[in-house]
Design an enzyme around this catalytic site. Structure first.
Site, short mmCIF file in Angstrom:
data_model
loop_
_atom_site.label_atom_id
_atom_site.label_comp_id
_atom_site.label_asym_id
_atom_site.label_seq_id
_atom_site.Cartn_x
_atom_site.Cartn_y
_atom_site.Cartn_z
N PHE A 1 -3.68 18.82 55.52
CA PHE A 1 -2.60 19.65 56.04
C PHE A 1 -3.10 20.98 56.60
CE2 PHE A 1 -2.94 21.77 51.96
CZ PHE A 1 -2.41 23.04 52.15
N LYS A 2 -4.24 21.43 56.13
CA LYS A 2 -4.74 22.74 56.54
C LYS A 2 -5.17 22.78 58.00
CE LYS A 2 -5.70 23.88 51.79
NZ LYS A 2 -6.63 24.28 50.74
N ASP A 3 -5.34 21.60 58.60
CA ASP A 3 -5.64 21.56 60.03
C ASP A 3 -4.52 22.18 60.85
OD1 ASP A 3 -8.16 20.25 59.95
OD2 ASP A 3 -7.17 18.31 59.68
#
Length: 597
Positions: free
Chosen positions: A119-121
């Site tokens: 999700f950090k992308d």
């Protein structure tokens, strides 16, 4: 807070006069006093946002949300749109964050379709492009070796996914070097391989003999060292950087509109917006992902209290049950808070967990969801500021000597900063602090929290992989499984009071954030599903991008301890090799600008 004229400024959670622009906030990362930056005012959604935004793409929604917090005088709207499109062109799904139904009233928000399958992308692809944009603008018309050329050294800590996402967001970027610290032996093999097999010369991986909290403390120590920070100009890619939180707000809105479309496709007469009850369940360790949901809700997204899903490292769950924010689970039944404005006695209970994980001397338990193995949640400080400002400063007087004419807002802001600063000092010196009862109740109106054990995580992965589900089998990573299990806990244990009568949450629609692809946590997934004769990990889970990754050559620098000076030494040596010495106007050697992930 009352509205403050644009352009938006940002202030520290620990007070002070500092007010930064968006660019300064992004490039600085952490405030000089150790606090985190937050908007000086809360913008408002357009009056008819629900109709105007309902058919927008993810990229178009991002432009609308970002524009609430970024003035066009800082980034022209056309430039911002270009940055957004560039950031999300790397994703494997056109929707960026697709919403998938897995049960009648249960949906998964898949946030793992970016380049590193996490999700950090969503935030770090954008943040990397922001850094590049600002540096290019600052270095315009400067020679490559000019003494005043700005270079950014990114220093960050990761429990797994932040590191690879930050590296993929910054690899090969001009005038940028990135140093990622991670706890040696405490991230999954795939996560470590994703970071350490990147060959770009501006990328450095530091394996620290310690915990993730130790890595975070090292990064904060580097930022707190004014001389080092100034010489190397540190910035941030961890969720302490406001841009990370801002970017994550978008998928709360995109999933909301996606849900409306899916419901409307099934039954156009039953999707009246006012009647929808939606709850987001968010597996969280550092509190950044769910804090973005808090901001979305504050902007006006109509959702139920946000559900915090923790593993056995449950400092957040314990806080929302007891009002005590403490590194170690206290057995004290009653605690009196001596914090500013607190004259109440807070009744606390010991929260008994169901955990089966081992606990290290640092207090962090090793679990099957390692990205959440965090003792202290950095972003929680931002929520604490709002709790202090809104519920502990209402009696602040107007400072007439300073000419305050805004109803005492400036005084209240300063007072909230002092309260938070005192709380964080107590956490550091004593390992805990407590908030007043009325502040706890206010927090409980915004959030609920559930704790999930490793065994429950395994059982949940198995349950959702069942072949008889009408929506098909679903393979969840262990962090997503924590969210799914917490959502189930909430439905089975919570009742809402309606006109004095308890009624079930049968009409509640739950959206669980899926933060990582299951292939990143093979040991947990295989442990859960190995007894299923039809399951094959390589066939059913492993993406082509991961095949052969574990066999690739790695680039790692080992740091033999948690003393920040050891990490500083590595940064100095590698920056010098990469860029050489920078000679300032005084003729003395200067290091580059440094930024933190």
């Amino acid at each position: 807070m009352t509205a403050i004229p644009k352009p938006m400024k940002y202030l520290s959670t620990r007070g002070g006069e500092e007010r930064l622009s968006f660019e300064e906030t992004v490039m600085t990362g952490l405030a000089q006093d150790g606090g985190l930056f937050i908007p000086a005012s809360m913008p408002r959604l357009p009056a008819n946002w629900q109709t105007e935004w309902k058919d927008l793409s993810f990229q178009e929604l991002a432009l609308q949300v970002y524009s609430l917090f970024i003035d066009e005088s800082e980034i022209p709207r056309s430039d911002l749109a270009e940055l957004i499109n560039k950031s999300y062109s790397t994703f494997r799904k056109d929707e960026v964050a697709p919403l998938k139904q897995i049960n009648d009233n249960e949906y998964i928000l898949e946030l793992f379709h970016g380049p590193t399958f996490a999700f950090k992308d969503v935030a770090l692809q954008f943040l990397g492009n922001l850094f590049e944009y600002f540096l290019k603008r600052r270095n315009a018309n400067k020679d490559e070796n000019a003494s005043d050329r700005e270079r950014l050294t990114v220093v960050g800590a990761t429990s797994g996914d932040t590191g690879s996402a930050a590296i993929y967001g910054l690899r090969g970027k001009k005038d940028v070097s990135i140093f990622i610290t991670f706890p040696k032996g405490k991230v999954s093999p795939i996560q470590e391989a994703q970071m350490t097999t990147v060959e770009d010369e501006n990328v450095f991986n530091l394996a620290v003999e310690g915990t993730f909290d130790d890595c975070q403390d090292i990064v904060k120590a580097l930022f707190a060292d004014t001389e080092f920070n100034t010489a190397y100009r540190l910035g941030a890619v961890n969720s302490i950087n406001w841009a990370r939180i801002l970017a994550q707000i978008v998928y709360y809105f995109s999933s909301y509109f996606s849900l409306l479309k899916q419901l409307n496709a099934k039954s156009p007469d039953t999707t009246s917006v006012p009647n929808l009850r939606i709850q987001y369940a968010v597996p969280t360790g550092n509190f950044g992902d769910i804090l973005a949901g808090f901001y979305a809700k504050r902007l006006g997204l109509p959702v139920e209290p946000l559900l915090i899903a923790t593993n056995e490292n449950d400092i957040l769950t314990r806080f929302f049950r007891t009002g005590r924010y403490e590194k170690a689970d206290s057995s004290v039944a009653t605690s009196t808070s001596n914090d500013i404005n607190n004259k109440e006695t807070l009744q606390t209970e010991k929260v008994h967990g169901t955990g089966d994980g081992s606990q290290s001397s640092s207090g962090v338990k090793a679990t099957l969801s390692p990205a959440m193995d965090i003792l202290v949640s950095s972003n929680f400080e931002r929520l604490l500021w709002y709790l202090a400002f809104e519920h502990m400063t209402s009696g602040a007087a107007i400072d007439e000597n300073r000419g305050d004419v805004d109803g005492g807002i400036r005084v209240r802001i300063e007072m909230a900063g002092k309260i938070v600063k005192e709380w964080m000092a107590k956490l550091k010196s004593e390992g805990s602090f407590a908030v007043p009862t009325h502040v706890l109740k206010a927090a409980q109106r915004e959030f609920v929290a559930e704790r999930v054990s490793d065994q429950e995580t395994i059982d949940t992965i198995r349950r959702y992989h069942r072949s008889d589900s009408p929506y098909g089998a679903y393979i969840a990573d262990p962090h997503t499984a924590v969210g799914l299990c917490a959502a189930s806990h909430y439905l089975s244990t919570h009742k809402e009071e309606a006109n004095g009568t308890a009624s079930s949450h049968s009409g509640l629609i739950q959206i669980i954030l899926s933060t990582a692809h299951p292939a990143k946590f093979s040991s947990a997934v295989e442990e859960a599903l190995s007894e299923n004769a039809t399951f094959d990990f390589n066939r059913d889970v492993l993406p082509d991008e991961f095949k052969g990754l574990l066999e690739k050559e790695r680039r790692v620098i080992e740091v033999k301890g948690t003393d920040p000076e050891l990490t500083k030494k590595v940064v100095k040596e590698q920056v010098k090799k990469l860029f050489g010495n920078i000679v300032g106007k005084d003729g003395k050697s200067q290091a580059e600008n440094t930024t933190s992930v």
